[in-house]
Write a protein that holds these residues in place. Sequence first.
Motif, short mmCIF file in Angstrom:
data_model
loop_
_atom_site.label_atom_id
_atom_site.label_comp_id
_atom_site.label_asym_id
_atom_site.label_seq_id
_atom_site.Cartn_x
_atom_site.Cartn_y
_atom_site.Cartn_z
N TYR A 88 -11.61 -28.04 31.54
CA TYR A 88 -10.96 -26.88 31.63
C TYR A 88 -11.45 -25.80 31.62
O TYR A 88 -11.34 -24.59 32.06
CB TYR A 88 -9.74 -27.02 30.36
CG TYR A 88 -10.25 -26.61 28.92
CD1 TYR A 88 -10.28 -25.46 28.50
CD2 TYR A 88 -10.68 -27.68 28.42
CE1 TYR A 88 -10.63 -25.14 27.18
CE2 TYR A 88 -10.96 -27.52 27.02
CZ TYR A 88 -11.03 -26.44 26.79
OH TYR A 88 -11.52 -26.13 25.19
N THR A 113 -0.89 -26.75 39.55
CA THR A 113 -1.71 -27.61 38.60
C THR A 113 -1.68 -29.03 38.90
O THR A 113 -2.86 -30.00 39.04
CB THR A 113 -1.30 -27.66 37.14
OG1 THR A 113 0.21 -28.05 37.09
CG2 THR A 113 -1.40 -26.06 36.41
N SER A 157 -5.75 -30.83 31.86
CA SER A 157 -7.09 -29.91 32.16
C SER A 157 -6.77 -28.81 32.73
O SER A 157 -6.95 -27.51 32.25
CB SER A 157 -8.15 -30.74 32.66
OG SER A 157 -8.50 -31.74 31.78
N THR A 198 -4.15 -26.64 30.56
CA THR A 198 -5.00 -25.73 29.62
C THR A 198 -5.66 -24.55 30.29
O THR A 198 -5.88 -23.40 29.58
CB THR A 198 -6.00 -26.74 28.95
OG1 THR A 198 -5.01 -27.68 28.40
CG2 THR A 198 -6.56 -25.92 27.96
N ALA A 199 -6.31 -24.76 31.31
CA ALA A 199 -7.15 -23.94 31.96
C ALA A 199 -6.17 -22.50 32.58
O ALA A 199 -6.67 -21.22 32.13
CB ALA A 199 -8.06 -24.25 33.10
#
Length: 112
Positions: A21, A46, A59, A62-63
Motif C-alpha cells: 500500500y 481499487t 492494499s 488502504t493506499a
Amino acid sequence: MKGVKLLIFSSFKIESGLPIYIQIEEHIKDSISKALLQKGSKLPSTREVSEMLNISRNSVVTAYENLESEGIVETLKGKGTFVAIETKVMSGEFNVDWKDRINSYGTVCREL
C-alpha cells in the motif's frame, strides 16, 4: 477508457521490504509530481488495480484512503477517485554561464 486509467500502473513494480500500500501511495504521488496525473484525473478503481497487479484489494483501498486523508485524492461516491491537487511546478532561476556554452561558430558570429 479503462486501459488509459491503468496506464499509470504499467511501470509499477512491487518491491520487497516495503508494504504494497505504501508503494502504491508513493507511485501515485510520483506520477502526480511528474505531471503524469493532473488535478481531476480519475484513478482506476481499487478492483481494477488489484486485478492488474494481482494483489489484495485491501492494499489498494488502504493506499487510496491514506492518499485521501492527506488531501491528495478525493473519492466521489458512485463516480470514483480523482486527483485533488495541482502538480507543483518548480520555479526558480536558471543561471547559465553562456561564455562556457558558446562554441567557435558563436564566437565568430559575435566578432562579425
